[in-house]
Design a protein around this motif. Structure first.
Motif, PDB file in Angstrom:
ATOM      1  N   LEU A 154      -0.060   3.340  -2.280  1.00  0.00           N
ATOM      2  CA  LEU A 154       1.346   2.728  -1.712  1.00  0.00           C
ATOM      3  C   LEU A 154       2.368   2.710  -2.970  1.00  0.00           C
ATOM      4  O   LEU A 154       3.245   2.157  -2.738  1.00  0.00           O
ATOM      5  CB  LEU A 154       1.117   1.106  -1.375  1.00  0.00           C
ATOM      6  CG  LEU A 154       0.033   1.037  -0.345  1.00  0.00           C
ATOM      7  CD1 LEU A 154      -0.122  -0.478   0.203  1.00  0.00           C
ATOM      8  CD2 LEU A 154       0.486   1.721   1.003  1.00  0.00           C
ATOM      9  N   LYS A 204       5.560  -0.508   3.219  1.00  0.00           N
ATOM     10  CA  LYS A 204       4.628  -1.711   2.948  1.00  0.00           C
ATOM     11  C   LYS A 204       5.382  -3.034   2.907  1.00  0.00           C
ATOM     12  O   LYS A 204       6.518  -3.228   2.780  1.00  0.00           O
ATOM     13  CB  LYS A 204       4.271  -1.403   1.446  1.00  0.00           C
ATOM     14  CG  LYS A 204       5.080  -1.429   0.158  1.00  0.00           C
ATOM     15  CD  LYS A 204       4.241  -1.120  -0.870  1.00  0.00           C
ATOM     16  CE  LYS A 204       5.126  -1.554  -2.268  1.00  0.00           C
ATOM     17  NZ  LYS A 204       4.200  -1.586  -3.346  1.00  0.00           N
ATOM     18  N   GLU A 262      -0.183  -2.041   3.721  1.00  0.00           N
ATOM     19  CA  GLU A 262       0.768  -0.933   4.153  1.00  0.00           C
ATOM     20  C   GLU A 262       1.299  -1.116   5.718  1.00  0.00           C
ATOM     21  O   GLU A 262       0.763  -1.828   6.463  1.00  0.00           O
ATOM     22  CB  GLU A 262      -0.225   0.255   4.303  1.00  0.00           C
ATOM     23  CG  GLU A 262       0.677   1.583   4.930  1.00  0.00           C
ATOM     24  CD  GLU A 262      -0.328   2.823   4.840  1.00  0.00           C
ATOM     25  OE1 GLU A 262       0.323   3.843   5.075  1.00  0.00           O
ATOM     26  OE2 GLU A 262      -1.493   2.774   4.852  1.00  0.00           O
TER      27      GLU A 262
END
Length: 348
Positions: free
Chosen positions: A17, A25, A184
């Motif tokens: 991420l 996210k 996420e």
């Protein structure tokens, strides 16, 4: 018609991420796009309590123009309960950043998403150890750890004090107390439901439940979904509102959605706009950069609150409006949010 829905999913390794992978996210620290012109601390300071706002979420939403080949929208929030007001988004900040495909920070070739994740691409300015935002200050003892503010330095001290001034490498970085838990946001397309008239009034619903109760078929309600419970026990100010009932219908198929994305579309409001945000919608400010109109792009849903585990925050809908042309910019520019809450008349 279709709409893009966002769902929160945990990753086995949150290194996926980082900014290298252009994520969408919730929580954690921001994955900055422009790595040099970071937002100044004043831009992310709450206007009411002066505390630094905290990163809430970001969406990667590229546009068709070359200058916005990479494009992310960031949302920050003040976590202090006293700074929240009904139908008022002043405790939030929305930022837009974008880059052409050929830029000085990222390769034109997308990073491989298999194997082990690569490290993030570092910012060209120091960032706060506690929140990931621009950090003009440093620990007064060791001078090696940077912070955006004294508030975040104090909050992070319990994590840092054991290694402050030590020549030993710092242990693996863990999530700070400042950050929200990181997820996420996975985007999927979904058809929208047609708007329908609700052919059952509240009295009919109550009679239906009482009949079930009399027959002993309600049990202990442990197997009744939240949607069904709301059907009988909706006790918010919007429970007798047609808009609220349509809201429930639209999310019924995918109740865990936390984002609804429809650039140029309309928000899915949770309660009647006439009594809440109608005046704001009539006077949406134009883009501060080009002067052009803003349009709806996406909304953050109230289901998000369950993931944040933050009892002090509350909202019904966070609707984000951005420059319709996504005009060329440098660094990070503010966009607009309309916050709609579900509150009783006496609270409003």
């Amino acid at each position: 018609m279709e709409i893009d829905l966002g769902f929160a999913e945990k990753r086995d390794n949150n290194a996926w991420l980082s900014n290298r992978y252009f994520p969408s996210k919730l929580g954690g620290q921001p994955a900055w796009l422009d790595l040099e012109a970071l937002p100044p601390t004043a831009q992310l300071q709450c206007s009411k309590c002066k505390a630094p706002k905290v990163f809430l979420a970001q969406l990667y939403a590229p546009h068709e123009e070359e200058f916005s080949f990479h494009r992310s929208i960031y949302i920050f929030v003040c976590r202090n309960a006293g700074c929240q007001q009904a139908h008022n988004a002043e405790n939030f900040t929305v930022l837009r950043s974008q880059l052409p495909r050929k830029n000085k920070f990222f390769s034109e070739q997308a990073a491989e998403d298999e194997g082990e994740p690569l490290p993030p691409i570092p910012c060209l300015k120091k960032v706060c150890e506690a929140c990931g935002c621009y950090a003009p200050h440093a620990c007064s003892r060791c001078k090696t750890i940077s912070y955006c503010s004294s508030e975040h330095q104090r909050a992070h001290w319990s994590d840092h004090k054991a290694n402050c001034g030590s020549s030993k490498p710092a242990p693996h970085k863990r999530q700070s107390a400042i950050e929200f838990e990181e997820f996420e946001i996975v985007i999927e397309s979904s058809p929208t439901r047609p708007v329908e008239e609700d052919d059952k009034d509240d009295d009919a619903r109550l009679a239906e439940f009482e009949a079930l109760q009399a027959s002993g078929n309600t049990g202990d309600l442990s197997n009744v979904s939240e949607a069904e419970m709301d059907k009988y026990f909706g006790n918010t100010a919007g429970s007798d509102d047609k808009t609220f009932r349509q809201f429930k219908k639209q999310i019924a198929d995918e109740p865990e959605q936390i984002v609804r994305y429809k650039r140029g579309g309309e928000p899915l409001w949770i309660t009647n706009t006439a009594a809440t945000v109608a005046d704001q919608l009539k006077t949406l400010p134009n883009c501060s950069q080009c002067g052009g109109v803003r349009q709806f792009e996406f909304q953050i849903m109230p289901q998000t609150l369950a993931l944040l585990k933050e009892e002090l925050l509350d909202w019904g809908v966070l609707a984000v409006y951005t420059c319709a042309k996504s005009c060329p910019i440098e660094g990070y520019v503010e966009e607009h949010m309309v916050k709609q809450d579900v509150v009783s008349e006496e609270q409003h």
